[in-house]
Structures are given as C-alpha cells and as structure tokens.
Design an enzyme around this catalytic site. Structure first.
Site, mmCIF file in Angstrom:
data_model
loop_
_atom_site.group_PDB
_atom_site.id
_atom_site.type_symbol
_atom_site.label_atom_id
_atom_site.label_comp_id
_atom_site.label_asym_id
_atom_site.label_seq_id
_atom_site.Cartn_x
_atom_site.Cartn_y
_atom_site.Cartn_z
ATOM 1 N N LYS A 124 0.825 -1.095 0.059
ATOM 2 C CA LYS A 124 -0.118 0.130 -0.009
ATOM 3 C C LYS A 124 0.795 1.336 0.071
ATOM 4 O O LYS A 124 2.023 1.148 0.351
ATOM 5 C CB LYS A 124 -1.051 0.052 1.155
ATOM 6 N N GLY B 253 -24.350 3.634 3.270
ATOM 7 C CA GLY B 253 -23.399 4.282 2.204
ATOM 8 C C GLY B 253 -23.770 3.872 0.923
ATOM 9 O O GLY B 253 -23.632 2.733 0.618
ATOM 10 N N VAL B 254 -24.351 4.645 0.061
ATOM 11 C CA VAL B 254 -24.543 4.282 -1.159
ATOM 12 C C VAL B 254 -24.169 4.938 -2.390
ATOM 13 O O VAL B 254 -24.600 5.509 -3.142
ATOM 14 C CB VAL B 254 -26.284 4.293 -1.536
ATOM 15 N N GLY B 255 -22.772 5.000 -2.228
ATOM 16 C CA GLY B 255 -21.611 5.699 -3.176
ATOM 17 C C GLY B 255 -21.343 4.858 -4.144
ATOM 18 O O GLY B 255 -22.184 4.119 -4.684
ATOM 19 N N LYS B 256 -20.090 4.789 -4.605
ATOM 20 C CA LYS B 256 -19.771 4.051 -5.870
ATOM 21 C C LYS B 256 -19.901 2.823 -5.719
ATOM 22 O O LYS B 256 -20.497 1.946 -6.585
ATOM 23 C CB LYS B 256 -18.252 4.261 -5.994
ATOM 24 N N VAL B 257 -19.855 2.135 -4.461
ATOM 25 C CA VAL B 257 -20.139 0.711 -4.282
ATOM 26 C C VAL B 257 -21.648 0.177 -3.627
ATOM 27 O O VAL B 257 -22.157 -0.501 -4.325
ATOM 28 C CB VAL B 257 -19.061 -0.017 -3.462
ATOM 29 N N GLY B 258 -22.164 1.154 -2.869
ATOM 30 C CA GLY B 258 -23.285 0.806 -2.367
ATOM 31 C C GLY B 258 -24.393 0.849 -3.241
ATOM 32 O O GLY B 258 -25.425 -0.046 -3.028
ATOM 33 N N HIS B 259 -24.198 1.622 -4.172
ATOM 34 C CA HIS B 259 -25.537 1.853 -5.115
ATOM 35 C C HIS B 259 -25.702 0.534 -5.771
ATOM 36 O O HIS B 259 -26.659 0.218 -6.444
ATOM 37 C CB HIS B 259 -25.956 3.161 -5.692
#
Length: 376
Positions: free
Chosen positions: A104, A204-210
């Site tokens: 990382k 959380g319904v951002g990039k992944v959540g939605h």
C-alpha cells in the site's frame, strides 16, 4: 528514499491498532502489526511529494495495493496507516486467490490542494524504482485519471482508464463480490443462498453501495439505506422509490426486523456503541476496516451476529486490478469474484470447526496460504 527491512516476520494479524508506545519503529520491528519486508519513504521537493510505500509480504508474488492520498495529522500517522493497510492487503490478496502479496502507498497532503501532474509523475517514478515489487492502483483520494498519469512513468500501475489499457472503475465487481459474501452468509445462517424476503440495511450508497442495492433488489430483498450525502440517496430513490431511508447509521442499525447490515462507507463502523445496538443477524458490507478495535469480532460472535470479514467480501476490486496486468477480461474477473461465495462459506466452516470468530478464521486461512507459499 529510505528502506526499512525487518529480518524476521512476527505473527500476522489484520485486526489491531498500532503499538501501545506509538512508535513507528516499534510497530514495524516488534509488534504483531509489523513484519513488513520493506518500507520506502519518498520525497520530491520540486513537486511537493511526500509519500510512503509499504510492502508487507511478497510470498505469493509482487505486492499489490492502492495509493491513498490524504491529509494526515503527522508523518508518523501516514507511516502507520501504510503499515496497517499493506498488511491488510496481504490477507485480502491471499484469500482472493491472487498471486500477489500485500502493499500500500500513501501520499501525504490534501489532494484538493496539492495534487498535480508533476507530483503524480514523481510518485510514479518511485513506484518504478521498486522494479515490480509493488503494483499500485486507486484508493481513497486517487482516481482512474490519476492512475493514467502515474502509469506514464512506470509499468506497474493498474486501475487505469479503458482508453489507456486499463479496466476503469472497480466498484461494479466490488459490489458483486459483497453480494456473493452476503449470499454465503444467508446460506450459512438460514440454509438458502438468497436475500429474497430479507430486510437489508445499506449504510453508504456511493460508488459501491448503490450497485449493491441493485443486486439486492434483483434478488428480492427489502432494502433500507442511509448516506451522509443527500444526492446519493436521491440517486437510488429516483430509480427505486420502494427503497426505505433511515435518518442516519444509528437509526439504520436499530431498524426493526433488519436481517443484514451492510457497512459500505467509512471504516470503524463496528464499535462499542454500534454492536450492542445491532438488530441484524448478519454483517456483510464493502467498507474497509469495519472492526474498530481488536475484540469487536468476539463481541459480534457473542451476540450471535454472523460477521463476513470485510477484506474477504470486498475483494472484487483487487481481483479486477490484478487482472489488468494480464489484459483485462470482465467475464474472467466476474468468475473469480463469484468464488467469494465459496471462500466466505469456507471461512464460516473453519470458524465453527475451530470455535473462533469468522474474522480469526479468515486470518488463519490467509496465513496458511502465505506460509505454504514460503515453503514452496
């Protein structure tokens, strides 16, 4: 550029905070959070770059992990974050079945203020200097467009745009993998690998959540969501007005009749306050580092809550970027991500057999694969 290489590796553990004395060197050399093969401190005065690249383990292959761009409170905090995140990537990559170790990088500073093309190019040169020991990708504060720039100075950058030979956004496969982990959780707990008729709360319904919401609705689940961004909620509700909305995460985890809680926003969602309030019997979400501190996994187990380890179920994204090195093929990646279902079931079975929480069982399986690679 400074290399710090411990001569021996203590026991690995994904969970846990830095050492009690707060010393970076103590963490690296003496604590269970250490054992890293190499830590590189990077500085380019002309561009203002200050970065840390941490390579935790390369037993399975070149270290793979994203680049985080963040305004850390101190340089020591940045190093500790790189150590923690790279160690986590070793476990994630091992259980995803990838021929990659864990690494990382973190770039220190506010990306809104200091991110420039010159800085990203300088960072790419440091990646190049490692000669393939570290393969980078996007993380918090970095995006596909940034990786396109970084890739101009080295050949070990993934997460690029399709126009530049990459796979683009990895959120689709990340959500797909989380859904597979959720199906495995349902199989283990209720005897049927479906969320049909279950109530699922997605925080959380951002990039992944939605994307996860789409899978759940197609599977016949009842979905309740929350997000700090009103526009994210509206995006989901405009397409699916039947989706419920909770005022905040605290309200969501207390929702009556909730079967599954899916943390898909920031880390530390499972803590001393949230765990006692959970009404769900399953926790399975996309967020990284969901357990706020060691012992939370046991608290969940003691309360009869089945926890699908985050770094197992959210591995769809790293599966995608790893595939990019070989010429990206979406169907091939989706087939690999579908195996998250089997891996999650195997972890639950190991946890039951050994009488330990699933998070500990996941650690053991990952450690076993890395140890086998070292002996080969």
């Amino acid at each position: 550029m400074t290399d710090v290489r411990p001569s021996a590796s203590p026991k690995h553990s994904v969970q846990g905070a830095p050492s009690a004395d707060g010393s970076v060197l103590h963490t690296l050399f003496r604590s269970e959070q250490g054992g890293h093969e190499q830590v590189v401190l990077c500085q380019d005065r002309a561009s203002g770059l200050r970065a840390v690249i941490a390579i935790h383990d390369t037993a399975l292959g070149p270290a793979l992990g994203g680049t985080r761009f963040h305004a850390y409170a101190s340089e020591e905090d940045a190093v500790l974050d790189a150590l923690n995140l790279s160690r986590g990537m070793s476990y994630k990559n091992a259980l995803a079945g990838l021929d990659h170790g864990g690494g990382k990088a973190v770039i220190i500073g506010d990306p809104e203020l200091i991110k420039t093309e010159e800085l990203l190019l300088a960072y790419g040169r440091f990646v190049a200097s490692l000669g393939g020991r570290y393969v980078t990708a996007c993380d918090v504060g970095t995006y596909v467009a940034d990786m396109d720039v970084v890739a101009r100075t080295n050949q070990w950058t993934t997460g690029r745009s399709p126009e530049n030979g990459g796979a683009g956004d990895s959120s689709v496969l990340t959500a797909f993998g989380v859904f597979q982990g959720m199906r495995a959780s349902a199989q283990h707990l209720w005897g049927d690998p479906t969320l049909r008729g279950r109530k699922v709360g997605v925080a959380g319904v951002g990039k992944v959540g939605h994307h996860l919401v789409e899978h759940l609705l197609q599977d016949g689940a009842e979905v309740v969501i929350t997000d700090v961004r009103a526009e994210s909620i509206e995006r989901v509700r405009s397409r699916h007005p039947q989706v419920g909305v909770a005022a905040d995460t605290g309200s969501l985890i207390r929702t009556a009749g909730l079967d599954v809680y899916a943390p898909c926003a920031l880390g530390g969602a499972l803590n001393d306050e949230s765990v006692p309030a959970l009404t769900a019997k399953v926790v399975c979400g996309a967020a990284n580092n969901q357990l706020a501190h060691p012992g939370v996994e046991k608290d969940l187990s003691d309360r009869g809550v089945l926890y699908a380890p985050d770094y197992v179920v959210n591995a769809g994204g790293v599966i995608q970027v790893a595939d990019e090195l070989h010429g990206f093929d979406f169907d091939r990646c989706k087939t690999k991500a579908a195996k998250i279902f089997d891996t999650t079931l195997a972890i639950f079975a190991r946890a039951k057999e050994d009488g330990i929480p699933p998070a500990a069982a996941a650690d053991r399986l990952a450690e076993q694969r890395m140890a086998d690679a070292r002996r080969a």
